[in-house]
Write a protein that holds these residues in place. Structure first.
Motif, PDB file in Angstrom:
ATOM      1  N   ASP A   8      68.715  36.837  13.277  1.00 43.51           N
ATOM      2  CA  ASP A   8      67.531  37.263  14.070  1.00 43.51           C
ATOM      3  C   ASP A   8      66.556  36.697  14.822  1.00 43.51           C
ATOM      4  O   ASP A   8      66.078  36.741  15.646  1.00 43.51           O
ATOM      5  CB  ASP A   8      67.113  38.648  13.180  1.00 43.51           C
ATOM      6  CG  ASP A   8      68.243  39.603  13.102  1.00 43.51           C
ATOM      7  OD1 ASP A   8      69.146  39.370  13.534  1.00 43.51           O
ATOM      8  OD2 ASP A   8      67.998  40.696  12.118  1.00 43.51           O
ATOM      9  N   ASP A   9      66.106  35.873  13.848  1.00 46.29           N
ATOM     10  CA  ASP A   9      64.904  34.908  14.084  1.00 46.29           C
ATOM     11  C   ASP A   9      65.274  34.063  15.419  1.00 46.29           C
ATOM     12  O   ASP A   9      64.434  34.064  16.427  1.00 46.29           O
ATOM     13  CB  ASP A   9      64.359  33.884  13.016  1.00 46.29           C
ATOM     14  CG  ASP A   9      63.697  34.839  11.920  1.00 46.29           C
ATOM     15  OD1 ASP A   9      63.088  35.977  12.173  1.00 46.29           O
ATOM     16  OD2 ASP A   9      63.587  34.108  11.002  1.00 46.29           O
ATOM     17  N   GLN A  10      66.533  33.548  15.368  1.00 46.12           N
ATOM     18  CA  GLN A  10      66.999  32.520  16.565  1.00 46.12           C
ATOM     19  C   GLN A  10      67.009  33.441  17.797  1.00 46.12           C
ATOM     20  O   GLN A  10      66.850  33.020  18.727  1.00 46.12           O
ATOM     21  CB  GLN A  10      68.018  31.841  16.032  1.00 46.12           C
ATOM     22  CG  GLN A  10      67.819  30.879  14.970  1.00 46.12           C
ATOM     23  CD  GLN A  10      69.112  30.393  14.498  1.00 46.12           C
ATOM     24  OE1 GLN A  10      70.267  31.099  14.477  1.00 46.12           O
ATOM     25  NE2 GLN A  10      69.315  28.978  14.297  1.00 46.12           N
ATOM     26  N   LEU A  11      67.822  34.753  17.458  1.00 43.13           N
ATOM     27  CA  LEU A  11      68.015  35.567  18.784  1.00 43.13           C
ATOM     28  C   LEU A  11      66.668  35.900  19.276  1.00 43.13           C
ATOM     29  O   LEU A  11      66.435  35.836  20.757  1.00 43.13           O
ATOM     30  CB  LEU A  11      68.912  36.478  18.427  1.00 43.13           C
ATOM     31  CG  LEU A  11      69.127  37.791  19.599  1.00 43.13           C
ATOM     32  CD1 LEU A  11      69.797  36.861  20.753  1.00 43.13           C
ATOM     33  CD2 LEU A  11      69.999  38.598  19.093  1.00 43.13           C
ATOM     34  N   GLU A  12      65.627  36.377  18.682  1.00 45.12           N
ATOM     35  CA  GLU A  12      64.475  36.697  19.114  1.00 45.12           C
ATOM     36  C   GLU A  12      63.718  35.643  19.968  1.00 45.12           C
ATOM     37  O   GLU A  12      63.253  35.918  20.861  1.00 45.12           O
ATOM     38  CB  GLU A  12      63.494  37.280  18.028  1.00 45.12           C
ATOM     39  CG  GLU A  12      62.150  37.640  18.516  1.00 45.12           C
ATOM     40  CD  GLU A  12      61.040  37.586  17.393  1.00 45.12           C
ATOM     41  OE1 GLU A  12      59.881  37.823  17.747  1.00 45.12           O
ATOM     42  OE2 GLU A  12      61.289  37.095  16.238  1.00 45.12           O
TER      43      GLU A  12
END
Length: 735
Positions: free
Chosen positions: A438-442
């Motif tokens: 989720d961190d990377q996609l955000e």
């Protein structure tokens, strides 16, 4: 001296006798007395160590070892005797005591790097994954070439859903120790979470070749097989687990799920009932049981199972709870007796529990606030493959104006196929997000400077609502898939049409602001390969055939009652019920029994599953929609095949999908607002065979000329909405 030796021997025999009958408390008391008298006796220490461990007094065993050290007794090299205690705790799976003992030792021997690894293992085994990662990160820094440490650190990262980061450490562990099967297993898990299922299967099989008697590797192999739809292999893997370790209850949720996905629902329910007592404390069991109950149309029981799954504290693995909650919401959408307000309250609870925490990631955007510039639009969905969304998504993508809009796909399909390849030609930018956290996609969405981010998943599987909760783009909206609110206050708009938005109070059961398009909420492009028109079946059959290609969960007690009344009113008529849920013979008979309670003969019910859908539709004269959750794709397919379709205008918005389609198709006369009106419309159509013949021949042409299939007009409507959303954002920012 001899007398003293005999005394030691006698006391040792008493300790061993107590242990032999399992009385470890007595053995512990005897051992304390023995070591108080003979603190330097190695045999006494060995015997007492086990008693300490078995009675939860690991620290006491370590204290005796320290006392022996202080007394000048030469111990094994380094801290090996301490490691023996920790290994014993590991072997008997006393992980809280192992954590306590590791911390006690680290405090006294802070330079012993190996102790960090033991503490990390204890934290992993008690699901304290965040702290385990921190501890093992220190261990990796101190022991960068220790394969066990590398493997455990990789395990921690996988458990925190950081699989991509875990892979290099796990590969290095295997390179350093090619027979370390635990590292293979952890690597397989990382690859599986990343969606690289074939690679994961190869790694699991390599682990099995090294250690063929380890049941949990077969369990993980089964999960990978399930993900690739190799259900027979998955089921065989789970059976192998139980052959190796019959008491391994954790395998049952996966076994139940594989049976469900193999459409062996009756078998899955029977297994779930059989193992309920031994699995009652496993949240995954209740989640899997809920899934199979849902797909077998036992909605109330499914909701109860999901609530049970959510009753466990799983804060360290929030994605599990989030997925179960999505399944609960999905199930509630279909409930025949719940009010829209009550259902929406559960969506608000979802937002409070899983959406509101995302606000800590909210921050300003760097995009130029120019109302008229070319906009960057991002579509986020797992549906970029040969799935029903293609009938609605591809028409929009084909007609998008790329001079005004730059398109980004954030794709996490379960597989890639020819449809995926076509989707890739429709976007300027294709971003595979399957391995992203989720961190990377955000961060990727922010780096791409997306202006408007569109969720095309809702609460369906593999959704990215957790990322939308972080508000990574200035404007966000939900569209198409799922058919109701996401519940997230972070999402700005729900894109819909007038038919779905109609009625006082509709906005009150949506977390998003309703954005009503000029025309329909979507358009339809059929798969025409086998969709040739055929004459009305009633002409050759001599009777009317009603039909539904809906899933079993939609066919609730209200639907059954109305459909039975229609069959009763039209002598000799038949009812086709056909979908994948009815591949199981047991499910077929259960559904038939519901109609037979109203006096409908079994031979009038044609229940089963066959594909493609066109071949089934050719057997149907009149389509019947379900309520309160309407059909979508199958309704449009029916109209395309010349079949009129009766639908019910019900609660927003899943109960208005049929109305939306029929208004767009220019046939609002087939929309009912009460059960009585619904039955009357179906019966009136059944008595007008001449009208049915006309519709069979001309309804497709009418549909093709209607807004429901006007692709350019729909694309312009969506683009107008995007532009106006952006303009509102710019105006709001300026003030």
């Amino acid at each position: 001296m001899n007398k003293k030796a005999n005394s030691v021997g006698e006391m040792l025999r008493n300790v061993r006798a107590a242990k032999a009958v399992g009385d470890y408390e007595r053995a512990y008391l005897l051992g304390e007395r023995l070591l108080s008298t003979y603190p330097l006796n190695a045999d006494a220490m060995t015997e007492h160590s086990e008693s300490c461990l078995r009675t939860g007094k690991a620290i006491r065993a370590l204290e005796w070892i320290c006392q022996r050290r202080q007394s000048g007794v030469r111990l094994a090299a380094g801290n090996r005797e301490f490691y023996v205690v920790l290994e014993q705790l590991l072997s008997i799976r006393h992980f809280p005591e192992m954590e306590q003992a590791s911390r006690w030792l680290i405090e006294r021997f802070p330079k012993d790097d190996q102790l960090l690894n033991y503490l990390g293992i204890a934290l992993l085994e008690t699901s304290q994954f965040t702290e385990a990662r921190e501890v093992l990160e220190q261990a990796v820094q101190r022991l960068p070439d220790n394969p066990s440490v590398l493997s455990n650190y990789g395990y921690a990262l996988v458990s925190l859903e950081k699989s991509e980061a875990a892979v290099p450490y796990l590969r290095k562990a295997i390179e350093l120790s090619p027979t370390l099967f635990v590292a293979y297993n952890n690597l397989g898990n990382a690859l599986r979470w990343m969606g690289r299922y074939d690679e994961a299967i190869s790694v699991y099989l390599a682990a099995i070749r090294i250690a063929p008697e380890q049941p949990y590797v077969y369990n993980n192999l089964g999960l990978a097989y399930t993900a690739t739809r190799a259900y027979d292999q998955a089921i065989a893997s789970y059976q192998k687990v139980l052959e190796l370790q019959p008491d391994l209850s954790q395998v049952y949720p996966n076994y139940i799920d594989a049976l469900r996905q193999a459409r062996r629902n009756k078998e899955a329910i029977s297994l779930a009932m059989e193992v309920m007592e031994r699995c009652a404390a496993i949240p995954e069991y209740w989640a899997a049981f809920g899934d199979v109950l849902r797909e077998s149309a036992h909605v109330d029981q499914a909701i109860e199972a999901y609530i049970k799954a959510l009753s466990f504290n799983r804060s360290d693995i929030q994605s599990f709870n989030r997925k179960v909650y999505s399944n609960l919401l999905f199930c509630m959408n279909y409930h025949a007796d719940l009010s829209a307000d009550l259902i929406y309250q559960t969506y608000k609870e979802f937002d409070q529990r899983f959406g509101e925490p995302g606000k800590r990631y909210w921050r300003s955007f760097s995009q130029q606030k120019d109302p008229g510039r070319r906009l960057r639009i991002g579509y986020v969905t797992p549906s970029f493959y040969n799935q029903v969304c293609k009938y609605f998504l591809i028409p929009l993508l084909d007609w998008h104006d790329h001079t005004q809009f730059e398109l980004f796909a954030y794709a996490n399909p379960p597989c890639e196929d020819e449809t995926t390849a076509y989707y890739k030609t429709r976007f300027e930018h294709w971003v595979d997000i399957r391995a992203m956290t989720d961190d990377q996609l955000e961060q990727r969405i922010r780096d791409d400077q997306i202006d408007i981010l569109i969720d095309v998943a809702g609460h369906t599987n593999e959704n990215k609502l957790a990322v939308f909760a972080r508000k990574p783009a200035p404007v966000s909206a939900h569209w198409l898939e799922y058919g109701y609110t996401t519940g997230l206050s972070a999402i700005d708009y729900y894109i819909t049409d007038q038919a779905c938005a109609a009625g006082e109070g509709t906005q009150q059961v949506f977390s998003e602001n309703l954005w009503v398009l000029d025309g329909p909420a979507y358009v339809y492009r059929p798969d025409t390969r086998t969709a040739d028109l055929t004459p009305l079946p009633a002409l050759s059959n001599g009777y009317i055939t009603f039909g539904s290609l809906s899933r079993s969960i939609r066919i609730n007690h209200k639907v059954v009652k109305v459909w039975a009344a229609i069959l009763d009113a039209i002598p000799n008529s038949r009812l086709v019920i056909n979908s994948g849920d009815f591949e199981d013979a047991g499910v077929q008979e259960e559904m038939a029994s519901r109609f037979m309670q109203y006096g409908i003969e079994r031979e009038r019910l044609l229940i089963g599953f066959s594909t493609p859908s066109w071949s089934v539709l050719k057997q149907i004269d009149i389509g019947l929609d379900c309520f309160p959750h309407n059909s979508g794709t199958t309704l449009l397919e029916s109209l395309y095949m010349g079949i009129p379709f009766i639908s019910m205008f019900d609660r927003p918005s899943v109960g208005r999908i049929g109305s939306s389609v029929l208004v767009a198709a220019n046939h609002p006369e087939w929309i009912a607002t009460t059960e009585m009106e619904y039955a009357q419309k179906a019966v009136m159509l059944a008595h007008d065979v001449e009208r049915l013949v006309y519709l069979r021949e001309h309804l497709r042409e009418e549909l093709q000329a209607s807004p429901a299939m006007n692709e350019p007009a729909f694309a312009r409507s969506m683009e107008k909405a995007y532009r106006q959303m952006w303009q509102l954002y710019c105006a709001k920012e300026e003030t």
